[in-house]
Design an enzyme around this catalytic site. Structure first.
Site, PDB file in Angstrom:
ATOM      1  N   SER A  40       0.723  -1.673  -0.385  1.00  0.00           N
ATOM      2  CA  SER A  40      -0.152   0.294   0.350  1.00  0.00           C
ATOM      3  C   SER A  40       0.927   1.245  -0.253  1.00  0.00           C
ATOM      4  O   SER A  40       2.314   1.081   0.530  1.00  0.00           O
ATOM      5  CB  SER A  40      -1.047  -0.052   1.554  1.00  0.00           C
ATOM      6  OG  SER A  40      -0.339   0.216   2.194  1.00  0.00           O
ATOM      7  N   ILE A  80       1.243   4.364   1.515  1.00  0.00           N
ATOM      8  CA  ILE A  80       1.910   5.421   2.248  1.00  0.00           C
ATOM      9  C   ILE A  80       2.084   4.136   3.422  1.00  0.00           C
ATOM     10  O   ILE A  80       3.720   4.458   4.184  1.00  0.00           O
ATOM     11  CB  ILE A  80       0.987   5.557   3.500  1.00  0.00           C
ATOM     12  CG1 ILE A  80      -0.094   6.585   3.304  1.00  0.00           C
ATOM     13  CG2 ILE A  80       1.629   6.182   5.152  1.00  0.00           C
ATOM     14  CD1 ILE A  80      -1.259   6.970   3.817  1.00  0.00           C
ATOM     15  N   CYS A  81       2.243   2.678   3.510  1.00  0.00           N
ATOM     16  CA  CYS A  81       3.273   2.065   4.109  1.00  0.00           C
ATOM     17  C   CYS A  81       4.609   1.663   3.899  1.00  0.00           C
ATOM     18  O   CYS A  81       5.171   1.655   3.884  1.00  0.00           O
ATOM     19  CB  CYS A  81       2.871   0.262   4.243  1.00  0.00           C
ATOM     20  SG  CYS A  81       0.847   0.489   5.224  1.00  0.00           S
ATOM     21  N   THR A  82       4.223   1.579   2.178  1.00  0.00           N
ATOM     22  CA  THR A  82       5.915   1.089   1.071  1.00  0.00           C
ATOM     23  C   THR A  82       7.039   3.024   1.265  1.00  0.00           C
ATOM     24  O   THR A  82       7.664   2.548   1.470  1.00  0.00           O
ATOM     25  CB  THR A  82       5.123   1.168  -0.315  1.00  0.00           C
ATOM     26  OG1 THR A  82       4.314   0.014  -0.467  1.00  0.00           O
ATOM     27  CG2 THR A  82       6.769   1.109  -0.861  1.00  0.00           C
ATOM     28  N   LEU A  93       8.249   2.634   5.073  1.00  0.00           N
ATOM     29  CA  LEU A  93       9.082   1.186   4.896  1.00  0.00           C
ATOM     30  C   LEU A  93      10.731   1.339   3.902  1.00  0.00           C
ATOM     31  O   LEU A  93      11.493   0.689   4.804  1.00  0.00           O
ATOM     32  CB  LEU A  93       8.421  -0.088   5.250  1.00  0.00           C
ATOM     33  CG  LEU A  93       7.537  -0.478   5.599  1.00  0.00           C
ATOM     34  CD1 LEU A  93       6.988  -1.657   5.557  1.00  0.00           C
ATOM     35  CD2 LEU A  93       7.787  -0.613   7.345  1.00  0.00           C
TER      36      LEU A  93
END
Length: 155
Positions: A42, A44-46, A49
């Site tokens: 997704s 924002i998560c990418t 991270l």
């Protein structure tokens, strides 16, 4: 209710992207940054991270082990790690679904996903930093770095 600074970090044993079990108890004696995130791949998560990947030496040079946890299955995590080149374990809190996220107070039961919870666990297993962001609210990682620096000063 999520955990607070000074609380004992709940123990967990979860499979990583290669189905190797990682246990918090096995890392005792080492500070651990536990980063919960909603979903692999997704947006924002990418972004979060990848920033963590790009700045990983901030943590590893301070002796901190980084663990990222989502409710994704191990197969998704393996593909995600390979695609993005992450050099830290991606742990699967898939089954029992979200049990570790629940223990840390960061499970969104309606959506079946972890919230953006970040916890710095000191070498003795106590929460030294805790932050939970709302869904869709990207994390500002400077707070994590400050907490790591303070942990180093206390040692």
């Amino acid at each position: 209710m999520s955990l607070s600074v000074g609380d004992r970090a709940p123990e967990f044993s979860l499979p990583d992207q290669d189905k190797q079990v990682v246990s918090l108890a096995d890392l005792r004696g080492t500070p651990v940054l536990v980063v919960f995130y909603p979903f692999a791949f997704s947006g924002i998560c990418t972004g979060e991270l990848c920033q963590l990947r790009d700045e990983l030496t901030t943590y590893t040079d301070a002796g901190v082990k980084v663990l990222a946890i989502s409710t994704d299955p191990v197969f998704s995590l393996k593909a995600y790690k390979e695609k993005e080149g992450f050099e830290f374990p991606l742990l699967s809190d898939f089954w029992p679904h979200g049990a570790t996220a629940q223990a840390y107070g960061v499970f969104n039961e309606k959506a079946g996903m972890a919230l953006r919870g970040t916890f710095l666990v000191d070498a003795e297993g106590t929460i030294a930093f805790a932050e939970v962001n709302a869904p869709g609210d990207a994390r500002e990682q400077s707070g994590w770095k400050d907490a790591v620096a303070q942990l180093g000063e206390a040692a």
